[in-house]
Design a protein around this motif. Structure first.
Motif, PDB file in Angstrom:
ATOM      1  N   LEU A 178       1.748  10.655   5.829  1.00 42.91           N
ATOM      2  CA  LEU A 178       0.982  10.186   4.670  1.00 42.91           C
ATOM      3  C   LEU A 178       1.971   9.989   3.528  1.00 42.91           C
ATOM      4  N   GLN A 179       2.214   8.718   3.146  1.00 47.04           N
ATOM      5  CA  GLN A 179       3.254   8.406   2.173  1.00 47.04           C
ATOM      6  C   GLN A 179       2.714   7.505   1.064  1.00 47.04           C
ATOM      7  N   GLY A 180       3.307   7.657  -0.125  1.00 48.46           N
ATOM      8  CA  GLY A 180       2.956   6.797  -1.238  1.00 48.46           C
ATOM      9  C   GLY A 180       2.560   7.578  -2.472  1.00 48.46           C
ATOM     10  N   ALA A 208       0.846  -1.203   0.000  1.00 44.35           N
ATOM     11  CA  ALA A 208       0.000   0.000   0.000  1.00 44.35           C
ATOM     12  C   ALA A 208       0.874   1.243   0.000  1.00 44.35           C
ATOM     13  N   LEU A 209       1.927   1.216   0.784  1.00 48.15           N
ATOM     14  CA  LEU A 209       2.841   2.360   0.867  1.00 48.15           C
ATOM     15  C   LEU A 209       3.498   2.627  -0.479  1.00 48.15           C
ATOM     16  N   ARG A 210       3.943   1.583  -1.152  1.00 49.31           N
ATOM     17  CA  ARG A 210       4.687   1.766  -2.402  1.00 49.31           C
ATOM     18  C   ARG A 210       3.789   1.922  -3.638  1.00 49.31           C
ATOM     19  N   ASN A 211       2.552   1.434  -3.570  1.00 50.20           N
ATOM     20  CA  ASN A 211       1.699   1.455  -4.766  1.00 50.20           C
ATOM     21  C   ASN A 211       0.455   2.323  -4.619  1.00 50.20           C
ATOM     22  N   PRO A 252      11.207  -5.769  -2.023  1.00 50.56           N
ATOM     23  CA  PRO A 252      10.180  -6.191  -2.985  1.00 50.56           C
ATOM     24  C   PRO A 252      10.068  -5.268  -4.186  1.00 50.56           C
ATOM     25  N   THR A 253      10.383  -3.988  -4.003  1.00 46.91           N
ATOM     26  CA  THR A 253      10.246  -3.025  -5.092  1.00 46.91           C
ATOM     27  C   THR A 253      11.496  -2.969  -5.956  1.00 46.91           C
ATOM     28  N   ALA A 254      12.660  -2.918  -5.326  1.00 54.09           N
ATOM     29  CA  ALA A 254      13.909  -2.891  -6.096  1.00 54.09           C
ATOM     30  C   ALA A 254      14.270  -4.268  -6.636  1.00 54.09           C
ATOM     31  N   LYS A 255      13.603  -5.310  -6.112  1.00 53.61           N
ATOM     32  CA  LYS A 255      13.823  -6.691  -6.546  1.00 53.61           C
ATOM     33  C   LYS A 255      15.287  -7.113  -6.358  1.00 53.61           C
ATOM     34  N   LYS A 256      15.816  -6.789  -5.190  1.00 56.61           N
ATOM     35  CA  LYS A 256      17.176  -7.225  -4.895  1.00 56.61           C
ATOM     36  C   LYS A 256      17.394  -7.257  -3.387  1.00 56.61           C
TER      37      LYS A 256
END
Length: 391
Positions: free
Chosen positions: A154-156, A50-53, A329-333
């Motif tokens: 409030l982030q994202g 939720a934070l990232r998307n 999970p976002t940077a995939k590393k």
């Protein structure tokens, strides 16, 4: 204000506690500066994505907050912190660290320049006594506002759209800007995620109304309340440091030589020797080229998180340890923050982390190569876009 302690939790409820408790299906609370704060509300994975998307709400009210005001406020603060705060204009926020007389970091925090001779310092560690000592001889008033000012992060990517839906026009705010947008509400374009985001500040007794307003505005923007576990993944992806994890505030250490200088933490850019005297300046002048260790941001070979792993030079000699390690999970590393002794920190090609894994009831170890990197592991352009996109 009087402070109420929840007899069930043995901790102080924040002004947003009732709203958070309604959503805390995990019943997972931790002690943040004496306050009951959620580590997970429902699912750490759902909260992180939720934070990232979409967008997320995180209660930052337990953060220590101090008001420094008076004719000598800027002079006193410039004597305290290592950077030149005269460069932080009114309506801006600046990151800062401050040191003891040996040049060891006491804490880091953010300085809010609210107006002429008027500042607020937000930080992790309790600093009232230190600030009062630093204010001696200056025409300033230092006030602890921790229990008076509520904070909501409030982030994202949809955070701008949420504020717009709430009737709050922040399109003009650049990163690290702040504005008193309403008589009882201040908004700063700041956060601890490295993403597009804002921090909302209001009086303690206005907190519930603020939560309801933002929550309703986020109905169609995927807004979700989150706990610290999700936030912690985001702050590591951003390469941000946490006091007590990635460095030890020197006033909280019990063993000798556990403190670290700004140079050892990669924060030398915050040290301004040209501005004049500040606490720890003499010691830092002699230590700027004599680091005992360096904090490195590293890509980690493989996919097993390296949290707590020891670091070796060429598989043989222990030279450091991982302070924060996750699979991003976002940077995939696989990424980590690591303290490595000098001069081994400069021999990047030989650094290996010894990672322990528990698989089907059996502990195993594996050696993973570390590759130091510069900057954040994840730094989306939307974090800097002005005005931001709505989605």
């Amino acid at each position: 204000m009087s402070i109420f302690v929840d007899p069930k939790l043995g901790l102080i409820p924040s002004p947003f506690h009732a709203s958070l408790a309604e959503q805390n299906r995990a019943h997972s609370w931790y002690d943040w500066a004496g306050y009951a704060a959620p580590s997970v509300l429902d699912s750490m994975e759902f909260e992180y994505f939720a934070l990232r998307n979409q967008s997320s709400l995180f209660d930052i009210s337990p953060m220590h907050k101090y008001r420094i005001a008076g004719p000598d406020a800027a002079q006193m603060l410039n004597r305290l912190v290592t950077r030149d705060i005269r460069k932080i204009k009114t309506g801006r926020v600046g990151y800062a660290v401050w040191c003891d007389e040996e040049g060891m970091v006491i804490d880091d925090g953010t300085l809010f320049h609210l107006g002429d001779d008027d500042w607020r310092l937000c930080c992790q560690e309790p600093m009232l006594t230190w600030l009062l000592d630093a204010a001696w001889g200056f025409d300033v008033v230092v006030k602890d506002e921790t229990h008076d000012v509520a904070g909501l992060s409030l982030q994202g990517p949809t955070s701008f759209a949420v504020l717009e839906a709430a009737g709050l026009d922040v399109a003009h705010l650049k990163p690290f800007d702040l504005v008193k947008i309403e008589p009882d509400l201040m908004i700063s374009r700041t956060g601890f995620t490295g993403d597009l985001g804002y921090e909302l500040w209001c009086a303690w007794d206005k907190a519930e109304a603020l939560w309801d307003r933002i929550w309703q505005a986020g109905t169609h923007q995927g807004l979700r309340a989150i706990g610290y576990d999700a936030l912690n993944i985001a702050r590591i992806e951003a390469g941000f440091l946490t006091a007590g994890v990635d460095f030890q505030p020197v006033h909280a250490t019990e063993r000798l030589h556990r403190g670290q200088t700004p140079f050892e933490l990669g924060l030398g850019w915050l040290v301004d020797f040209e501005k004049g005297h500040f606490n720890g300046r003499r010691a830092l002048l002699s230590k700027q080229h004599a680091q005992r260790s360096l904090l490195l941001r590293c890509d980690v070979e493989g996919f097993k998180p390296a949290q707590g792993a020891l670091i070796y030079n060429g598989r043989k000699r222990e030279v450091g340890h991982i302070t924060s390690g996750i699979w991003s999970p976002t940077a995939k590393k696989n990424v980590a923050l690591a303290h490595v002794r000098m001069p081994d920190a400069q021999r990047a090609s030989r650094l290996m982390a010894e990672i322990y894994t528990l698989e089907e009831g059996k502990w195993d170890t594996r050696m993973a190569r570390l590759t130091p990197v510069q900057g954040a592991f994840f730094a989306p352009p939307r974090a800097r876009a002005t005005p931001p996109a709505r989605t």
